[in-house]
Design a protein around this motif. Sequence first.
Motif, mmCIF file in Angstrom:
data_model
loop_
_atom_site.group_PDB
_atom_site.id
_atom_site.type_symbol
_atom_site.label_atom_id
_atom_site.label_comp_id
_atom_site.label_asym_id
_atom_site.label_seq_id
_atom_site.Cartn_x
_atom_site.Cartn_y
_atom_site.Cartn_z
ATOM 1 N N ALA A 132 -31.342 5.414 46.526
ATOM 2 C CA ALA A 132 -30.467 5.988 47.091
ATOM 3 C C ALA A 132 -30.777 6.818 48.174
ATOM 4 O O ALA A 132 -30.029 6.848 49.346
ATOM 5 C CB ALA A 132 -29.244 6.551 46.080
ATOM 6 N N TRP A 133 -31.658 7.837 47.956
ATOM 7 C CA TRP A 133 -31.968 8.579 49.035
ATOM 8 C C TRP A 133 -32.605 7.997 50.043
ATOM 9 O O TRP A 133 -32.363 8.605 51.420
ATOM 10 C CB TRP A 133 -33.312 9.652 48.428
ATOM 11 C CG TRP A 133 -33.356 11.016 49.108
ATOM 12 C CD1 TRP A 133 -32.745 11.978 49.178
ATOM 13 C CD2 TRP A 133 -34.672 10.954 50.238
ATOM 14 N NE1 TRP A 133 -33.375 12.951 50.418
ATOM 15 C CE2 TRP A 133 -34.302 12.015 50.922
ATOM 16 C CE3 TRP A 133 -35.554 9.991 50.654
ATOM 17 C CZ2 TRP A 133 -35.355 12.600 51.766
ATOM 18 C CZ3 TRP A 133 -36.270 10.502 51.473
ATOM 19 C CH2 TRP A 133 -36.146 11.960 52.093
ATOM 20 N N ASP A 185 -33.199 5.575 36.116
ATOM 21 C CA ASP A 185 -32.558 6.445 36.794
ATOM 22 C C ASP A 185 -33.411 7.078 38.083
ATOM 23 O O ASP A 185 -32.694 7.555 39.118
ATOM 24 C CB ASP A 185 -32.248 7.638 35.944
ATOM 25 C CG ASP A 185 -31.336 7.222 34.744
ATOM 26 O OD1 ASP A 185 -30.464 6.097 34.954
ATOM 27 O OD2 ASP A 185 -30.789 7.975 33.886
ATOM 28 N N GLU A 186 -34.331 7.224 37.892
ATOM 29 C CA GLU A 186 -35.453 7.946 38.972
ATOM 30 C C GLU A 186 -35.586 6.863 40.040
ATOM 31 O O GLU A 186 -35.564 7.315 41.139
ATOM 32 C CB GLU A 186 -37.005 8.400 38.313
ATOM 33 C CG GLU A 186 -36.899 9.525 37.324
ATOM 34 C CD GLU A 186 -36.653 10.983 37.816
ATOM 35 O OE1 GLU A 186 -36.328 10.793 39.235
ATOM 36 O OE2 GLU A 186 -36.657 11.722 37.026
ATOM 37 N N GLY A 230 -36.625 -5.427 31.915
ATOM 38 C CA GLY A 230 -35.798 -6.713 32.326
ATOM 39 C C GLY A 230 -34.509 -6.702 31.480
ATOM 40 O O GLY A 230 -33.303 -6.540 31.913
ATOM 41 N N LEU A 231 -34.978 -6.621 30.211
ATOM 42 C CA LEU A 231 -33.829 -6.678 29.201
ATOM 43 C C LEU A 231 -32.771 -5.514 29.255
ATOM 44 O O LEU A 231 -31.726 -5.750 29.067
ATOM 45 C CB LEU A 231 -34.359 -6.976 27.828
ATOM 46 C CG LEU A 231 -35.007 -8.291 27.626
ATOM 47 C CD1 LEU A 231 -35.769 -8.071 26.038
ATOM 48 C CD2 LEU A 231 -34.108 -9.207 27.401
ATOM 49 N N MET A 232 -33.207 -4.177 29.516
ATOM 50 C CA MET A 232 -32.495 -3.238 29.621
ATOM 51 C C MET A 232 -31.501 -3.198 30.790
ATOM 52 O O MET A 232 -30.594 -2.963 30.545
ATOM 53 C CB MET A 232 -33.350 -1.920 29.757
ATOM 54 C CG MET A 232 -32.687 -0.696 29.931
ATOM 55 S SD MET A 232 -33.560 0.783 30.731
ATOM 56 C CE MET A 232 -34.031 0.359 32.232
ATOM 57 N N LEU A 233 -32.200 -3.931 31.966
ATOM 58 C CA LEU A 233 -31.218 -4.127 33.180
ATOM 59 C C LEU A 233 -30.130 -5.142 32.922
ATOM 60 O O LEU A 233 -28.988 -4.973 33.490
ATOM 61 C CB LEU A 233 -31.933 -4.547 34.332
ATOM 62 C CG LEU A 233 -33.213 -3.512 34.793
ATOM 63 C CD1 LEU A 233 -33.822 -4.026 35.837
ATOM 64 C CD2 LEU A 233 -32.508 -2.196 35.246
ATOM 65 N N THR A 234 -30.481 -6.263 32.316
ATOM 66 C CA THR A 234 -29.429 -7.141 32.018
ATOM 67 C C THR A 234 -28.354 -6.800 30.870
ATOM 68 O O THR A 234 -27.276 -7.208 31.098
ATOM 69 C CB THR A 234 -30.164 -8.446 31.507
ATOM 70 O OG1 THR A 234 -30.959 -8.226 30.266
ATOM 71 C CG2 THR A 234 -31.099 -9.241 32.437
#
Length: 327
Positions: free
Chosen positions: A256-257, A249-250, A71-75
């Motif tokens: 997206a696919w 990323d995965e 979560g911290l990485m995303l924020t």
Amino acid sequence: MDIAELSTKILSSDRRALARAITLVESGRADHRAQATELLDLLAQHKRQALRIGLSGTPGVGKSTFIESFGLMLTEQGLRVAVLAVDPSSARSGGSILGDKTRMERLSRDPNAFIRPSPSQTNLGGVARRSREAVALCEAAGYDVVLIETVGVGQSETVVSEISDLFLLLLAPAGGDELQGVKRGIMEIADVILVNKADGELKSAASRTCADYSGALRLLRKRPQDPAGFPKALMVSALEDQGLSIAWDELQQLDAWRREHGHWQQRRAEQAQYWFHEELRQAVLSQLNSAEAQGEINQLAQQVASGEVSSVKAAGLALARLNITTG
């Protein structure tokens, strides 16, 4: 409660209003349910959507540590993250007994994050009955990613697939007989398996565990909603923040696919139908649990116990008052 005002505050990302709204949808009172339905209908008109990620794993695997680091990485990337953590319930009060908010102290202080623990109460499947409505509220409040952490008790937690777009399964290395750690039911709904604690002395064990599950995933039947290479197993270390960006990323690639090929839209439609049927089932059960119905049911139960009537016939008699016939 002014529902229109509450709706406006949620749409403006008022965290306190969001917390009040989740409390409202979790209430079982009839007047609160009517207000919750009105609120959800108002918010649904704005058609805000987030990426819903379900997450489960065996106890002790480090789900809370992973969610906090992830979560911290995303924020840090400018995304707003909501965490709905479904805790086991107290047998006495019915409330949450683990308190995920206290275990994610850094994330709980992040202004771009919102953490809400909810008691599972008597619900099976690893999620609370109103978790889907809580997700919809977080989407309306403008959160980009909603993480749904399940109770984490084992293979019964497949209901989370009816509430999320992507499902992560966390496993620990060196658990002993790793492929028996999680059974096939939950393996079949996993989009990505993350072997956590891939650091220090456990790193080599994590590598072996990841290889074991990669092989196991190749043996499962190919799913139409998966591109080449999915589902897959990856190694992460939530403690050292290793592998988290690769996992993200995965997940983005898979999402997206599925959107591009129509699987995302189809799955959301199927989930809506699932919860429609679930609401019908719960409505019938609530009628059976009324005081009046319980009196009849208890009398019939005594007749079943004494052998006066069969269990099948007694069930039919109990349902007759609801104009429902047994199959």
